[in-house]
Write a protein that holds these residues in place. Structure first.
Motif, mmCIF file in Angstrom:
data_model
loop_
_atom_site.group_PDB
_atom_site.id
_atom_site.type_symbol
_atom_site.label_atom_id
_atom_site.label_comp_id
_atom_site.label_asym_id
_atom_site.label_seq_id
_atom_site.Cartn_x
_atom_site.Cartn_y
_atom_site.Cartn_z
ATOM 1 N N THR A 58 -65.732 -34.612 -36.565
ATOM 2 C CA THR A 58 -67.032 -35.348 -36.672
ATOM 3 C C THR A 58 -67.849 -34.419 -36.392
ATOM 4 O O THR A 58 -69.164 -34.557 -36.708
ATOM 5 C CB THR A 58 -66.712 -36.523 -35.458
ATOM 6 N N GLY A 59 -67.749 -33.108 -35.667
ATOM 7 C CA GLY A 59 -68.850 -32.313 -35.496
ATOM 8 C C GLY A 59 -69.793 -32.926 -34.442
ATOM 9 O O GLY A 59 -70.780 -32.087 -34.360
ATOM 10 N N TRP A 100 -66.297 -41.147 -36.381
ATOM 11 C CA TRP A 100 -65.309 -41.655 -35.664
ATOM 12 C C TRP A 100 -64.683 -43.163 -36.436
ATOM 13 O O TRP A 100 -63.519 -43.380 -36.213
ATOM 14 C CB TRP A 100 -65.735 -41.983 -34.293
ATOM 15 N N ALA A 101 -65.483 -43.565 -37.093
ATOM 16 C CA ALA A 101 -65.265 -45.138 -37.696
ATOM 17 C C ALA A 101 -64.355 -44.800 -38.938
ATOM 18 O O ALA A 101 -63.592 -45.648 -39.230
ATOM 19 C CB ALA A 101 -66.317 -45.840 -37.973
ATOM 20 N N GLY A 105 -59.216 -43.436 -41.718
ATOM 21 C CA GLY A 105 -59.226 -43.792 -43.375
ATOM 22 C C GLY A 105 -59.495 -42.589 -44.041
ATOM 23 O O GLY A 105 -58.819 -42.556 -45.166
ATOM 24 N N ASP A 106 -60.295 -41.677 -43.641
ATOM 25 C CA ASP A 106 -60.353 -40.316 -44.394
ATOM 26 C C ASP A 106 -58.979 -39.694 -44.366
ATOM 27 O O ASP A 106 -58.802 -38.948 -45.667
ATOM 28 C CB ASP A 106 -61.452 -39.412 -43.763
ATOM 29 N N LEU A 107 -58.369 -39.431 -43.486
ATOM 30 C CA LEU A 107 -57.084 -38.725 -43.334
ATOM 31 C C LEU A 107 -56.048 -39.552 -44.168
ATOM 32 O O LEU A 107 -55.269 -38.911 -45.101
ATOM 33 C CB LEU A 107 -56.698 -38.750 -41.969
ATOM 34 N N ASN A 168 -71.200 -44.480 -28.112
ATOM 35 C CA ASN A 168 -71.305 -44.023 -29.677
ATOM 36 C C ASN A 168 -70.530 -44.814 -30.211
ATOM 37 O O ASN A 168 -69.488 -45.623 -29.747
ATOM 38 C CB ASN A 168 -71.098 -42.579 -29.636
ATOM 39 N N PRO A 169 -70.701 -45.172 -31.385
ATOM 40 C CA PRO A 169 -70.008 -46.093 -32.150
ATOM 41 C C PRO A 169 -68.748 -45.715 -33.048
ATOM 42 O O PRO A 169 -68.468 -44.354 -33.271
ATOM 43 C CB PRO A 169 -70.916 -46.625 -33.446
ATOM 44 N N GLY A 170 -67.922 -46.512 -32.959
ATOM 45 C CA GLY A 170 -66.639 -46.453 -33.780
ATOM 46 C C GLY A 170 -65.376 -45.880 -33.244
ATOM 47 O O GLY A 170 -64.328 -45.767 -33.782
ATOM 48 N N GLY A 171 -65.457 -45.419 -31.977
ATOM 49 C CA GLY A 171 -64.167 -44.854 -31.250
ATOM 50 C C GLY A 171 -63.981 -45.365 -30.209
ATOM 51 O O GLY A 171 -63.956 -46.569 -29.831
ATOM 52 N N THR A 172 -63.225 -44.669 -29.306
ATOM 53 C CA THR A 172 -62.480 -45.319 -28.112
ATOM 54 C C THR A 172 -63.449 -45.546 -26.917
ATOM 55 O O THR A 172 -63.233 -46.495 -26.087
ATOM 56 C CB THR A 172 -61.491 -44.610 -27.498
ATOM 57 N N ASN A 173 -64.643 -44.717 -26.878
ATOM 58 C CA ASN A 173 -65.588 -45.177 -25.909
ATOM 59 C C ASN A 173 -66.186 -46.497 -26.160
ATOM 60 O O ASN A 173 -66.404 -47.327 -25.244
ATOM 61 C CB ASN A 173 -66.723 -44.243 -26.037
#
Length: 276
Positions: A58-59, A100-101, A105-107, A168-173
């Motif tokens: 994600t950088g 993160w979202a 899917g990319d992998l 922040n969106p799309g992750g575990t947070n």
């Protein structure tokens, strides 16, 4: 008698032949040693042949993965680790931007060979990808302005009307915040590299993230304090995400992680970031 014996032998042969394909199919699905799926090549062979290890990252998550907006270069603990992994496979790393979202899917879609950069192990993710042996343990804990550290030590203190929590969106947070906060005001900030500025500027009061990140942000922003990072609210582990079904590549990465976390390599990279 001879005819009966012959028929019996033929029946046994047919029974063995009928069961052989099923056993082979089970192995291909991971029940045996066959890997990866039939007709594909393990990344353990494909990466050296290609000369490139494609790394989804994600950088936006220092100290693990950070993309410099000025020149597009990547830095971080897991960027150093990616370089070492690629070298061990006679390849060079190529970083594939993701979010993160989109990471899983990319992998899964084959856009990269591995996902690295502070990835937390979760059961929903594990339904779609493999995880390597863990690199470190972690857990969610609050980061606040130091002047407010007495106000937000517990989830009950945080989850009150008027408390402004940023995620922040799309992750575990975001997942953790939405699961545990019912009364506080929750705001999604889409740029994870500037999210802590919201607390510094007084536009938010709390961010709950991994203890490793709170320690890092508190070090580079003395006005921010990490609350009880040694006793976070949750237990989690960080690892590298791998394509599901590629058992050979997973076994290699597991062994590589095991060595790096026991010979001081991973600790050296992490300490360099935590003491800068």
């Amino acid at each position: 008698m001879k005819r009966a014996a012959a028929l019996s032998a033929l029946a046994c042969l047919l029974a063995v032949s009928a069961t052989a394909p099923a056993a082979s199919g089970a192995a291909a699905r991971g029940g045996g040693t066959a890997s990866p799926a039939a007709g594909t090549t393990s990344a353990l062979d494909a990466v050296p042949r290609r000369g490139v290890l494609r790394v989804c990252t994600t950088g936006d998550y220092p100290p693990f993965s950070y993309r410099d907006p000025k020149n597009g270069s990547y830095r971080g603990v897991d960027i150093d680790m990616a370089r070492d992994l690629a070298k061990s496979l006679d390849a060079r790393p190529r970083y594939v931007p993701t979010t993160w979202a989109r990471l899983v899917g990319d992998l899964s879609a084959g856009r990269c060979d591995i996902a690295m950069g502070g990835v937390s192990v979760t059961l929903p993710r594990a339904r779609s990808v493999y995880f390597s042996a863990p690199t470190r343990t972690d857990g969610k804990t609050p980061l606040v302005r130091c002047t407010d550290k007495g106000k937000y030590a517990t989830l009950r203190q945080i989850d009150r009307p008027g408390t402004r929590v940023v995620v922040n969106p799309g992750g575990t947070n975001e997942e953790f915040a939405r699961s545990h906060l019912k009364h506080a005001t929750l705001t999604v900030h889409r740029d994870n590299t500037t999210i802590f500025d919201e607390i510094l500027a007084g536009r938010a009061d709390v961010m709950m993230t991994d203890a490793s990140e709170t320690r890092y942000q508190a070090r580079i922003h003395p006005e921010l304090c990490s609350l009880h990072p040694d006793k976070p609210y949750t237990f989690s582990e960080k690892a590298y995400a791998l394509p599901r079904g590629d058992n050979e590549f997973k076994a290699y990465v597991d062994q590589w992680v095991h060595l790096a976390t026991h010979d001081g390599t991973y600790r050296k990279y992490e300490d360099a970031w935590m003491t800068r």
